[in-house]
Enzyme design. Sequence first.
Site, short mmCIF file in Angstrom:
data_model
loop_
_atom_site.label_atom_id
_atom_site.label_comp_id
_atom_site.label_asym_id
_atom_site.label_seq_id
_atom_site.Cartn_x
_atom_site.Cartn_y
_atom_site.Cartn_z
N ASN A 140 -12.37 -1.39 -0.73
CA ASN A 140 -11.64 -2.01 0.40
C ASN A 140 -12.31 -1.60 1.70
O ASN A 140 -12.61 -0.42 1.91
CB ASN A 140 -10.19 -1.51 0.39
CG ASN A 140 -9.45 -1.88 1.67
OD1 ASN A 140 -9.05 -3.02 1.85
ND2 ASN A 140 -9.27 -0.91 2.56
N GLU A 141 -12.54 -2.56 2.55
CA GLU A 141 -13.09 -2.29 3.89
C GLU A 141 -14.21 -1.24 3.81
O GLU A 141 -14.16 -0.20 4.49
CB GLU A 141 -11.99 -1.88 4.88
CG GLU A 141 -11.01 -3.02 5.10
CD GLU A 141 -10.08 -2.84 6.31
OE1 GLU A 141 -10.07 -1.78 6.94
OE2 GLU A 141 -9.37 -3.82 6.61
N GLN A 186 2.28 -6.21 5.25
CA GLN A 186 2.48 -5.79 3.88
C GLN A 186 3.94 -6.07 3.52
O GLN A 186 4.78 -6.10 4.41
CB GLN A 186 2.17 -4.32 3.72
CG GLN A 186 0.74 -3.96 4.08
CD GLN A 186 0.34 -2.54 3.65
OE1 GLN A 186 1.08 -1.84 2.95
NE2 GLN A 186 -0.84 -2.13 4.08
N GLU A 207 0.84 -1.20 0.00
CA GLU A 207 0.00 0.00 0.00
C GLU A 207 0.87 1.25 0.00
O GLU A 207 2.04 1.21 0.40
CB GLU A 207 -0.88 -0.04 1.27
CG GLU A 207 -1.83 1.13 1.41
CD GLU A 207 -2.88 0.90 2.50
OE1 GLU A 207 -2.76 -0.07 3.27
OE2 GLU A 207 -3.82 1.72 2.57
N GLU A 267 -6.08 -9.39 3.49
CA GLU A 267 -5.26 -8.69 4.50
C GLU A 267 -5.22 -9.55 5.75
O GLU A 267 -6.27 -9.84 6.34
CB GLU A 267 -5.83 -7.31 4.83
CG GLU A 267 -5.58 -6.28 3.74
CD GLU A 267 -5.94 -4.87 4.15
OE1 GLU A 267 -5.81 -4.52 5.34
OE2 GLU A 267 -6.37 -4.11 3.25
N TYR A 314 -6.61 -9.43 11.22
CA TYR A 314 -5.25 -9.26 11.72
C TYR A 314 -5.09 -9.95 13.08
O TYR A 314 -6.06 -10.12 13.82
CB TYR A 314 -4.93 -7.77 11.87
CG TYR A 314 -4.67 -7.08 10.54
CD1 TYR A 314 -3.42 -7.12 9.95
CD2 TYR A 314 -5.69 -6.40 9.87
CE1 TYR A 314 -3.17 -6.50 8.73
CE2 TYR A 314 -5.46 -5.78 8.65
CZ TYR A 314 -4.18 -5.83 8.09
OH TYR A 314 -3.94 -5.22 6.87
O1 AHR Z 1 -2.86 -2.82 6.19
C1 AHR Z 1 -3.14 -1.63 6.84
C2 AHR Z 1 -4.61 -1.25 6.78
O2 AHR Z 1 -5.36 -2.20 7.48
C3 AHR Z 1 -5.24 -1.24 5.42
O3 AHR Z 1 -5.02 -0.05 4.75
C4 AHR Z 1 -6.69 -1.41 5.74
O4 AHR Z 1 -7.39 -2.03 4.70
C5 AHR Z 1 -6.68 -2.22 7.01
O5 AHR Z 1 -7.52 -1.68 7.96
#
Ligand code: AHR
Length: 518
Positions: A198-199, A371, A51, A322, A266
């Site tokens: 995205n999201e 990332q 990103e 992600e 995450y």
């Molecule tokens: O990876 C960092 C961020 O985490 C991304 O931009 C977003 O999609 C997520 O919340």
Amino acid sequence: MKRTGLSITALLGICFFSAYISAQEKSTRINLNIDMTKDIISRHIYGHFSEHLGHCIYGGYWVGEDSPIPNTRGIRNDVVAALKRLNIPNLRWPGGCFADEYHWMDGIGPRAERPKMVNTHWGGVLEDNSFGTHEFLDLCEQLGTEPYICGNVGSGSVEEMSKWVEYITFDGESPMANLRRKNGREEPWKVKYWGVGNENWGCGGNMTAEFYADQYKRYATYCRNYGDNRLFRIAGGPNSRDYHWMEVLMKNVSYRLMDGVSLHNYTVPNNWRDKGSATDFTEEEYFRTIDRTLFMDELITRHSSVMDQYDPDKRVGLIVDEWGTWHNVEPGTNPGFLFQQNTIRDALVAGINLNIFNNHCDRVKMANIAQTVNVLQAMIFTEGEKMVLTPSFYVYEMYKVHHDAALIPLHFVSPEYEYQGNRIPAVSASASKDRNDIVHITLTNADPAAEQNITIDIRGGSVSSVTGKVLTGNELSAHNTFDSPDVIKTEDFKGAKLAKNTLTVKLPSKSVVMLELK
Ligand code: AHR
């Protein structure tokens, strides 16, 4: 967090798998039926995500043509060479949250004339748009990877996204294809993977599932297939355990318009306000990190069960685009840049997740760790002309043997790793057979102190040799730095012995192992 019973992973294991274990002796028996392969493990499970965030793009890949750092058309040669070792199958770009405020036309044409913007999500820094569509697709060509572009739904328009697809992929005479030619690219690029926002439940517009599902249909309709370029359109999916979001998308959008649904999850060791240090953590935090990593299995199982109701033929892929660890930023670094160190704990998180994805390859068709360079659970760190590989890099290098190989479901129940009366499975594993009939098993042992004695009964064929690689460290917090780059790296593994069709493995504590059987 106290767990009195076994996790869903272990419970499912008991239901479906045959096993006998002795937790005290830390021994495990695995049945490996090498003739009973199942679905193909898509190589796209080993995808990456980069990103416009911190030093991922700028400084990570892009240094510009005039930089003293060796580069090809502005892209660092050392980073490309390192990533080529991983055979990266796809690269997701430009975000993330950045994607929903990115206007692609700002990133084409002569660099000096490109408009500048503020990257409001990530540190409020100036984005000069010097890395845009042409530079990204050049990076993909240098890496030999497939681009996965995420379009802007949150602050963009249907027209803007539609024109981006036309600009990149249309071969004939059209305003956008001609503009591309004017900017120096005669041939269209092939781009298959296309994200529609995205999201969108959060940074991508704070929408409801119902509103987004309708928006998705508008946007996806105008993302056209030009010539033989066939798009694989991916809807912005749920946040972690938001099963309602998945249900609404699957119920309202036909597979004809939606090839995949994304899922973000995450691993945050503590909580979102104080996630915990990447290197200075207690065993309690470590235990919680592994426990939360194992949750990925439950998450995929539950989302798959929703998808199965609407799509029993599994035409729509679950795209975990992600995932990874999210720690506190390193002291003294910009909080908006998400720069964190990477230890043997992160390597275990990678190894466990990748085993989970492999074992769910009937539904999981792609995954992208967040990332690639300098951000979150990165493969590579750079600083000026310096570069260092992280423990997570080595996990990806070991696991690439699974790319497009046929899954061999494993039959075992893990011994437990116990911490203060709480118990989780210590061992995770997955296996596959490649096109040359070579079998690979990847194993992780999360127990920080106990080694595991594993006996693997090979049935349905015979093998005559075993070799392997191992990644481990003296302590859980061991990591690589620019000054000490080789603290953690793969070594040849000597702990596997083959006698007829029985393989015995001594899996070191806190380790990730890859075995090759021929
Ligand atoms: O990876 C960092 C961020 O985490 C991304 O931009 C977003 O999609 C997520 O919340």
